[in-house]
Design a protein around this motif. Structure first.
Motif, PDB file in Angstrom:
ATOM      1  N   LEU A 290       0.662  -1.100   0.022  1.00 49.60           N
ATOM      2  CA  LEU A 290       0.006  -0.346   0.070  1.00 49.60           C
ATOM      3  C   LEU A 290       0.882   1.334  -0.084  1.00 49.60           C
ATOM      4  O   LEU A 290       0.705   2.217  -0.718  1.00 49.60           O
TER       5      LEU A 290
ATOM      6  N   ARG B 292       0.582   3.704  -3.132  1.00 51.32           N
ATOM      7  CA  ARG B 292       0.318   5.258  -2.759  1.00 51.32           C
ATOM      8  C   ARG B 292       1.234   6.250  -2.510  1.00 51.32           C
ATOM      9  O   ARG B 292       1.013   7.407  -1.955  1.00 51.32           O
ATOM     10  N   ARG B 293       2.350   5.856  -2.457  1.00 52.83           N
ATOM     11  CA  ARG B 293       3.584   6.822  -2.341  1.00 52.83           C
ATOM     12  C   ARG B 293       3.548   7.362  -0.969  1.00 52.83           C
ATOM     13  O   ARG B 293       4.028   8.513  -0.969  1.00 52.83           O
ATOM     14  N   ILE B 294       3.280   6.649  -0.108  1.00 48.19           N
ATOM     15  CA  ILE B 294       3.098   7.132   1.418  1.00 48.19           C
ATOM     16  C   ILE B 294       4.273   7.963   2.017  1.00 48.19           C
ATOM     17  O   ILE B 294       4.261   9.114   2.414  1.00 48.19           O
TER      18      ILE B 294
ATOM     19  N   TYR C 105       1.352  13.566  -5.870  1.00 51.51           N
ATOM     20  CA  TYR C 105       1.725  12.179  -5.495  1.00 51.51           C
ATOM     21  C   TYR C 105       0.643  11.038  -5.996  1.00 51.51           C
ATOM     22  O   TYR C 105       0.027  10.514  -5.296  1.00 51.51           O
TER      23      TYR C 105
ATOM     24  N   GLY D 163      -0.480   7.861  -7.400  1.00 54.32           N
ATOM     25  CA  GLY D 163      -0.102   6.648  -7.290  1.00 54.32           C
ATOM     26  C   GLY D 163      -1.006   5.544  -8.123  1.00 54.32           C
ATOM     27  O   GLY D 163      -1.669   5.802  -9.091  1.00 54.32           O
ATOM     28  N   ASN D 164      -1.144   4.301  -7.588  1.00 52.64           N
ATOM     29  CA  ASN D 164      -1.955   3.157  -8.253  1.00 52.64           C
ATOM     30  C   ASN D 164      -3.170   2.579  -7.646  1.00 52.64           C
ATOM     31  O   ASN D 164      -2.718   2.628  -6.209  1.00 52.64           O
ATOM     32  N   LEU D 165      -4.001   2.576  -8.201  1.00 55.56           N
ATOM     33  CA  LEU D 165      -5.247   1.842  -7.626  1.00 55.56           C
ATOM     34  C   LEU D 165      -4.851   0.311  -7.824  1.00 55.56           C
ATOM     35  O   LEU D 165      -4.534  -0.034  -8.838  1.00 55.56           O
TER      36      LEU D 165
END
Ligand SMILES: NC(=O)c1ccc[n+]([C@@H]2O[C@H](COP(=O)([O-])OP(=O)(O)OC[C@H]3O[C@@H](n4cnc5c(N)ncnc54)[C@H](O)[C@@H]3O)[C@@H](O)[C@H]2O)c1
Ligand SMILES: O=C(O)[C@H](O)CO
Length: 386
Positions: A132, A136-138, A158, A160-162
């Motif tokens: 995750l 989601r580039r957290i 930012y 990202g990908n689903l």
């Protein structure tokens, strides 16, 4: 000659001398050993990785069993020293035992324990967290925020990908790989492709049933596929998580060639062992493919990272904490202690190393068995009828 190592002693008059090379979480493991007449010595040396010489000094002239760590090199030298000291048992406080020469242990009549089962979900949860965080580039976003750079919502910030509807790939669908797959499929409605030497029947059944449930409620069903080669997983998956054991067949399983087969925007997670990935090739790949992301809990030359890795924004790195939940770490300590105790007391080995609950129940005494000894068969040890 190694310097004497500092130790903490419990129950000094105990009949059996059991050493733990590290302080371990919780106290149940100590109490269980003391109740069975063990003198427990815990190494308190302020040195993270003990050398073979340090451990020889700890073993001394008389030692019945040792609880050790995955950072230690348990080979011929240590098993012969343990055997000379009268030792019969060693247990890693870990499920992986690539740091242990099991043949050498068997040669010296020493049982080798490990701690499966208790860390499956905790480790899979960290792999899911890294998946995750990478998607989601957290970590990047957190750094940006703390640096005071956020000055308002932007459509491109930012991105990202689903995960929903994408394909999760698992290499090594054993205990942890299967638990991770279930989390990603059930939690995020991803489809699964996996590669393992064995069929993951329970996992397949679970996903089939979940897919039918989704279909019945009007949602697109999730699917699974057992790949006939690892390459198939590399080509098809959007997120790939590595969960095999480390041995000759999995050393550098992910290398320059395999990385080149993955999607340019894929995510790679490694919570198995560092050398499963050629880290130099990975750093190059991360440099050349900025949208490729990686989440690593383990490293090829642990505790070090290969040059360049720490500078990569598309890498998330954590220090081998996948099994680090309180319940799991206390459970690992208990299982490791009971492995050693069981062999010292001459108990049989537990029939199913994955069924660990009876050993972890704090409200009842543990069964008179060693929970998991990997060379039980080679040593001809009896199996518990419980
Ligand atoms: N990062 C951590 O803190 C952490 C925590 C727990 C376990 N681990 C690592 O994870 C490993 C797996 O643990 P587990 O409990 O799931 O073990 P497991 O034995 O249940 O699963 C390992 C799977 O890998 C498969 N496998 C073996 N060789 C393979 C190959 N060449 N290609 C594909 N698959 C292969 C096996 O068939 C098996 O299904 C451990 O050995 C350990 O090294 C790491
Ligand atoms: O093999 C293991 O158990 C881990 O690496 C530590 O939990």
């Amino acid at each position: 000659m190694a310097k004497p190592v500092s130790i903490e002693v419990w129950n000094p008059n105990g009949k059996y001398r059991v050493i733990s090379t590290k302080p371990m979480p919780g106290t149940r493991w100590i109490n269980l050993l003391i109740e069975q007449d063990c003198r427990v010595e815990i190494c308190t040396q302020k040195k993270t990785i003990l050398s073979v010489e340090d451990i020889i000094a700890l073993i001394g002239d008389k030692c019945d069993g040792v609880i050790g760590q995955l950072t230690e090199d348990w080979g011929e030298t240590l098993f012969s020293a343990l055997s000379r000291a009268g030792g019969k048992a060693f247990s890693n406080m870990a499920v992986g035992y690539n740091n242990v020469d099991v043949n050498a242990a068997t040669k010296y009549g020493v049982a080798v324990g490990n701690t499966p089962g208790v860390l499956t979900e905790t480790t899979a949860e960290l792999a899911a967290s890294l998946s995750l965080a990478a998607a989601r580039r957290i970590v990047e976003a957190d750094e940006f925020m703390r640096a005071g750079l956020y000055d308002g919502w932007l459509p491109h910030l930012y991105v990202g990908n689903l995960l929903k509807g994408q394909t999760v790939g698992v290499i090594g669908a054993g205990r942890i790989g299967s638990a991770y797959a279930r989390m990603m499929v059930e939690g995020f409605k991803m489809n699964l492709i996996y590669y393992d030497l064995y069929q993951a029947t329970r996992l397949e059944k679970f996903i089939t049933a979940y897919g039918q449930f989704l279909k019945a409620t009007g949602e697109p069903p999730v699917t699974w596929k057992r790949a006939s080669s690892m390459e198939e997983v590399l080509r098809e998956a959007d997120v790939i998580s590595l969960h095999p054991i480390l041995d000759k067949t999995t050393y550098h399983l992910v290398n320059k060639e395999s990385l080149s087969k993955m999607k340019k925007e894929a995510i790679l997670i490694n919570c198995s062992r560092g050398p499963v990935v050629d880290e130099v090739a990975l750093v190059e790949h991360l440099k050349e493919n900025p949208m490729f992301r990686v989440g690593l809990d383990v490293f090829e030359d642990e505790p070090y990272m290969k040059p360049g890795l720490a500078d990569m924004k598309n890498a998330i790195v954590v220090p081998h904490i996948a099994s680090a939940s309180k319940w799991t770490r206390e459970g690992m300590a208990t299982l490791a202690a009971l492995n050693v105790l069981g062999k010292i007391k001459g108990y049989p080995v537990w029939s199913d190393p994955n069924r660990v609950e009876p050993f972890l129940n704090e409200n009842a005494p543990p069964p008179a068995a060693s929970p998991s000894l990997v060379n039980a068969k080679a040593l001809g040890l009896p199996v518990s009828k419980l």
